[in-house]
Structure formats: C-alpha cells, structure tokens
Design an enzyme around this catalytic site. Structure first.
Site, PDB file in Angstrom:
ATOM      1  N   LYS A   1       6.406 -15.268 -21.734  1.00  0.00           N
ATOM      2  CA  LYS A   1       6.981 -15.640 -20.444  1.00  0.00           C
ATOM      3  C   LYS A   1       5.871 -15.843 -19.418  1.00  0.00           C
ATOM      4  O   LYS A   1       4.795 -15.256 -19.546  1.00  0.00           O
ATOM      5  CB  LYS A   1       7.898 -14.512 -19.936  1.00  0.00           C
ATOM      6  CG  LYS A   1       9.229 -14.417 -20.647  1.00  0.00           C
ATOM      7  CD  LYS A   1      10.079 -13.308 -20.041  1.00  0.00           C
ATOM      8  CE  LYS A   1      11.418 -13.201 -20.731  1.00  0.00           C
ATOM      9  NZ  LYS A   1      12.267 -14.392 -20.586  1.00  0.00           N
TER      10      LYS A   1
ATOM     11  N   ARG B   1      19.783 -12.799 -28.895  1.00  0.00           N
ATOM     12  CA  ARG B   1      20.763 -13.219 -29.907  1.00  0.00           C
ATOM     13  C   ARG B   1      20.319 -12.796 -31.306  1.00  0.00           C
ATOM     14  O   ARG B   1      21.147 -12.586 -32.191  1.00  0.00           O
ATOM     15  CB  ARG B   1      20.973 -14.740 -29.805  1.00  0.00           C
ATOM     16  CG  ARG B   1      19.722 -15.543 -30.020  1.00  0.00           C
ATOM     17  CD  ARG B   1      19.829 -16.963 -29.480  1.00  0.00           C
ATOM     18  NE  ARG B   1      19.603 -17.042 -28.041  1.00  0.00           N
ATOM     19  CZ  ARG B   1      19.636 -18.160 -27.329  1.00  0.00           C
ATOM     20  NH1 ARG B   1      19.892 -19.318 -27.929  1.00  0.00           N
ATOM     21  NH2 ARG B   1      19.431 -18.149 -26.028  1.00  0.00           N
TER      22      ARG B   1
HETATM   23  N1  BES Z   1      16.163 -11.644 -21.330  1.00  0.00           N
HETATM   24  C1  BES Z   1      16.062 -13.058 -21.239  1.00  0.00           C
HETATM   25  C2  BES Z   1      17.116 -13.653 -20.308  1.00  0.00           C
HETATM   26  C3  BES Z   1      16.884 -13.482 -18.840  1.00  0.00           C
HETATM   27  C4  BES Z   1      15.876 -14.184 -18.201  1.00  0.00           C
HETATM   28  C5  BES Z   1      17.708 -12.683 -18.087  1.00  0.00           C
HETATM   29  C6  BES Z   1      15.692 -14.062 -16.847  1.00  0.00           C
HETATM   30  C7  BES Z   1      17.542 -12.570 -16.734  1.00  0.00           C
HETATM   31  C8  BES Z   1      16.530 -13.247 -16.100  1.00  0.00           C
HETATM   32  C9  BES Z   1      16.251 -13.704 -22.613  1.00  0.00           C
HETATM   33  O1  BES Z   1      15.750 -12.976 -23.669  1.00  0.00           O
HETATM   34  C10 BES Z   1      15.508 -14.983 -22.574  1.00  0.00           C
HETATM   35  O2  BES Z   1      14.316 -14.950 -22.459  1.00  0.00           O
HETATM   36  N2  BES Z   1      16.223 -16.093 -22.684  1.00  0.00           N
HETATM   37  C11 BES Z   1      15.625 -17.377 -22.644  1.00  0.00           C
HETATM   38  C12 BES Z   1      16.298 -18.219 -23.682  1.00  0.00           C
HETATM   39  C13 BES Z   1      15.628 -19.546 -23.907  1.00  0.00           C
HETATM   40  C14 BES Z   1      14.263 -19.342 -24.532  1.00  0.00           C
HETATM   41  C15 BES Z   1      16.506 -20.388 -24.800  1.00  0.00           C
HETATM   42  C16 BES Z   1      15.844 -17.948 -21.243  1.00  0.00           C
HETATM   43  O3  BES Z   1      16.913 -17.713 -20.655  1.00  0.00           O
HETATM   44  O4  BES Z   1      14.939 -18.574 -20.721  1.00  0.00           O
HETATM   45 MN    MN Z   2      13.699 -13.381 -24.013  1.00  0.00          MN
END
Ligand code: BES
Ligand code: MN
Ligand code: ZN
Length: 494
Positions: A277, A351
């Site tokens: 990230k 997921r």
């Molecule tokens: N935990 C995150 C989702 C999230 C991000 C919740 C920011 C709250 C604030 C999840 O694991 C994630 O990183 N999801 C990605 C999915 C994408 C790579 C398809 C996302 O939402 O960017």
């Molecule tokens: Mn994630």
C-alpha cells in the site's frame, strides 16, 4: 457506567442532577412542570428572561433549586415537537451528556423518555445509553498520563408515568450492547504490535473463561494446513506472527437448534503484502481486524444478555506483510473448498482468509452465516462513513438485517450480488482471480465470497467505511455491534 429505570416524581428524586425537557417557545414538559411548581416558577421565570429558549440541543444548568431534592437541574431544549427526528433526537441526547459530563455529578436522573426527546421511549433509552457509553469511553490508556475517567457513573431513566415493563429489558440489553461496543472499540484501537493474532486468540480464551456459555477453540497453522486452507495460509506467509483460526461457540438455546455463524475478518495489520500500500494513512490498516473485533463485542453482549439462541463466532486472523517468503502476484493457491485462486493483487487479502473461514463454517450446520469485514476501499467511496455495505444470497435475510440496522441506528445499505458481475473474476489459469478491477470493487469482492457460500443462507457486511473514524476523531466506532446484536435479539424473540 450503570443504568436503571423507574417511576418517580422529578422534585423528590435524590440525585446529582435531574434532567428535564423544555420545548421551543417555552412549553414545559410534564416533568419540568412538576419542578416549576415546587420551585415557585423558577423554570418559567428562566424561560421568560430568555436564558432557555427550548431550541433543540441547548442546555442550561441550575444549581441548588429550592424545593428540589436533586443537587442540580439541567434544562434541555427539545425544539418543536413537530420537528423531532432521529438526527435532532441524537443531537439532544449528545448535548445532554456533554452538559452532564461538565458537572461533577456522579449520578443523574433523566426525565427524557416521557415525551419529546425522540421517536419513542425505546429509541431514547437505547440511544441515550450508547451516547453515555461513547462519551465515557477513553482511548488513551497507552499515554503515560491517561485522561481521567468521567465522574458520571449512574444514569436513572425516570418517568412520571409508570414505565412499560419491556423497557427494563431494553435498558439491560442496551447496556450490554454498549459494553460490547466498548470491547470492539478497545480491540480496534490497539496497535498492530500489541493486537496480534495471538493476542486476539488470548482474548477469545478470556471470553470463554468469563462466560460459562462460551466455548473457545483456537486452530494453529498446522491444523489449517491439514484442513487444506491454502488460501488463508497464503496471506500469512510473509508474516513473522502465527496465524490463528478462532472459534467461539455460544450456547443459549437447545443444542439441536442450528446456530447463526458470524465470521469476522481479523487482519491485525494490512500492509498490502507484495502489492504494498502507499504510505499515507497506512497506520489505519491496524483497523483491518474490526470485523473480528465486532464479533468479540457481539459474543460478549449476547453472553451477558443470556440470549436464547446459538451463535458461533469464527475469526480467521493473521497479518498481511511483504517478505521473501510472501505470496507474489500471479501465485495460484487452492482453497479449502477445492477451488483454485490466482492472486493478482496480494492487497485483496480479506477475501482470501474469509473464503476458507466461510467454507469451514459449514461444519457448524448453520442456520445463517454472516461475515463482517473491512473489505474494500471502494465501499468507502460508494457509501461514505454512514452506511455499511450489505449483500445477501437471500432477500429475507437482507431485509431483516436492514431493519435491525434501522432499529439500532447502525444502518446498512444493500448492493447487488447479480451473476452478471461474476465474469469479472474469471482467470485464464485458475478457477478465479482475487480481483475484479476497479469498477464495482465492493460488488466483485462480495461476488468472490459468494462462490464459497452456496450451501447456506449468507450475508456479507462491508464495514470499511463505518468501523472507524479518521482524522482528528481517529478511533474505532464499535459498529456494527448494534446492528448485529439487534438482529440476534430479533431472531431470539421469534
Ligand atoms: N483492508 C483493505 C480495505 C480497506 C482499504 C478498508 C481502505 C478501509 C480503507 C483491503 O484489504 C484492501 O486492501 N482492499 C483493496 C482491494 C483491491 C486491491 C481490489 C482495496 O480496497 O483497495
Ligand atoms: Mn488489503
Ligand atoms: Zn485488508
């Protein structure tokens, strides 16, 4: 914080502060009239002089009023009776507790349920208890000098008329929900270096110890290996912390009654893994276990209530970290269901742990399975911080959850789980890929989970926007504990 309910005369009730409502334009509520009478019209005088207009959510504190047993009187503006709605009601209750917490009163008697402060007595009680607990909650015990706890310790909901017998139950239930929310918030706020999967497992064992009705078991990585949880284990590969699969079984009804299973995402820190990230606000990914934390809160609340229902909490928990051993984009893994997954983005890890936990949940022969997860950033874009995203493979279940959310003022909004979205998850090399592209990201995440929940009634709550607040008010919210607990209360009473 303790809460009780009783019938009383406002002027005679001994307490640190008696709270009564004034309508806009100066009309006195029934309780305020009683105080006015014994105090030789002090309240009417105050209103006449313009110190209290009755405008919604304004307050005025009076000291040592003659003829009144309470040490203080707090006048609270209720606004116009015709203009009361949920938002105004919450503003009134928040202002009330802010004012009370600015006094040294240890206890207070609120004459707020009779008329004017909200839609009905049940609503006012519930929300007052949540707000009182919210204002008493402290998140700074890791500071070398934590702030002082609030002095207010006991709230009496008093009414001039005899309270309905069911309201006593509502008070006890709401207090248990509020304590559940506090547990959820406390766990959510803990940093990733303290709140590890092992820490969560220890907490689950502590809940088992505290409640005869809860039985906790913790599976280790070798156990998960034997069960074939290749998807879950692929997420923890880069971490030095041991992954755990926690189950907490609550028995409140006949053993034969099928349980409701709650599955909570427990990523104790989500760095994104090899699909790392960006740095900004990455600290907030300590909240990626808020689904798990909400399951803890619900389990504690229903155990305290002794709810007549069987409920199982299932928590897959690990970290998502990069390392030389970590799963790489393009890797293909086999889930417990036998379906293979091409991991195109290691940051879509929620997921991957949930799908194996959902497959595992079938062993409880569930009546219903509900998963709760901070699953997608896209959900924050779609619904903001007000509503949680809701999906279900059964419309009746979706409606029950939506209305529980309304009842508890912890709302969700339904999104489609149509087959038409499924092709976005097709892979050239495996049964599916773990991402569906930017468009409809919340929906394709739910569609991924739907491929593992075909054999039972299921709902999914995406709480990415509702589980915590950012910025100056940074902190866990305790949601969706009210929604889930209300749903379970409704189920138990059927
Ligand atoms: N935990 C995150 C989702 C999230 C991000 C919740 C920011 C709250 C604030 C999840 O694991 C994630 O990183 N999801 C990605 C999915 C994408 C790579 C398809 C996302 O939402 O960017
Ligand atoms: Mn994630
Ligand atoms: Zn995540």
């Amino acid at each position: 914080m303790e809460f009780s309910i009783k019938q009383a005369s406002p002027e005679k009730l001994k307490s640190g502060c008696v709270v009564v409502g004034i309508f806009e334009g100066g009309k006195l509520s029934t309780a305020a009239q009683a105080l006015d009478k014994v105090s030789t019209q002090l309240l009417s005088d105050t209103i006449k002089r313009g110190d209290m207009t009755g405008k919604a959510a304004t307050t005025l504190l009076l000291h040592k009023v003659s003829g009144i047993a309470a040490e203080r009187v707090l006048l609270v503006g209720l606004g116009k009776a015709s203009e009361i709605n949920n938002k105004v009601s919450l503003d009134i209750l928040r202002a009330t507790f802010t004012a009370l917490n600015n006094t040294p009163a240890k206890d207070a008697a609120l004459f707020m349920t009779d008329e004017g402060a909200g839609k009905d007595a049940t609503w006012v009680l519930k929300q007052a208890i949540f707000i009182a607990a919210e204002q008493a909650f402290r998140a700074d015990d890791l500071k070398s000098k934590p702030s002082k706890p609030t002095t207010l310790k006991h709230i009496t909901f008093a009414s001039v008329d005899k309270p309905n017998a069911t309201l006593k139950n509502i008070v006890d239930q709401s207090a248990a929900i509020a304590r559940g929310m506090s547990l959820t918030k406390a766990l959510g706020n803990l940093p990733g270096n303290i709140c590890t999967p092992t820490y969560l497992a220890a907490n689950a064992l502590a809940l088992d110890k505290a409640h005869k009705s809860i039985k906790t078991t913790v599976l280790e990585e070798q156990d998960m290996q034997k069960l074939g949880m290749g998807s879950f284990l692929s997420v923890t590969r880069g971490s030095e912390q041991a992954a755990k699969l926690i189950t907490m079984e609550y028995h409140g009804a006949d053993k034969k009654q099928k349980p409701i299973v709650l599955v909570g995402k427990g990523i104790t820190f989500d760095s994104g893994g090899i699909s790392l990230k960006p740095g900004a606000e990455m600290d907030e990914m300590k909240y990626d276990m808020c689904g798990a934390a909400s399951v803890f809160g619900v389990m504690q609340a229903i155990a305290e209530m002794g709810l007549k229902l069987n409920v199982v909490g299932v928590i897959p928990t690990c970290e998502n970290m990069p390392s030389g051993r970590a799963t790489k984009p393009g890797d293909i893994v086999t889930s417990m269901s036998g379906q293979t997954i091409e991991i195109l983005n290691t940051d879509a890890e929620g997921r991957l742990i949930l799908c194996d936990a959902l497959t595992y949940s079938a062993k409880f022969n569930p009546d219903t399975v509900i998963d709760i997860a901070t699953l997608t950033g896209a959900c924050v874009i779609a619904l903001g911080h007000i509503a949680s995203g809701l999906f279900s493979n059964e419309e009746k279940l979706a409606q029950e959850l939506l209305s529980a959310g309304e009842q508890a003022h912890d709302r969700a909004w339904q999104l489609p789980l149509w087959e038409d979205y499924q092709p976005l998850l097709d892979s050239n090399f495996a049964d599916m890929q773990n991402i569906g592209g930017r468009a409809g990201g919340t929906i394709t995440a739910a569609c991924f989970l739907a491929r593992f929940t075909k054999n039972y009634r299921w709902a999914h709550l995406d709480i990415a926007g509702t589980a915590w607040k950012s910025g100056k008010e940074k902190g866990a919210t305790g949601r969706p504990v009210p929604l889930l607990t209300q749903y379970l209360i409704n189920r138990a009473s059927k």
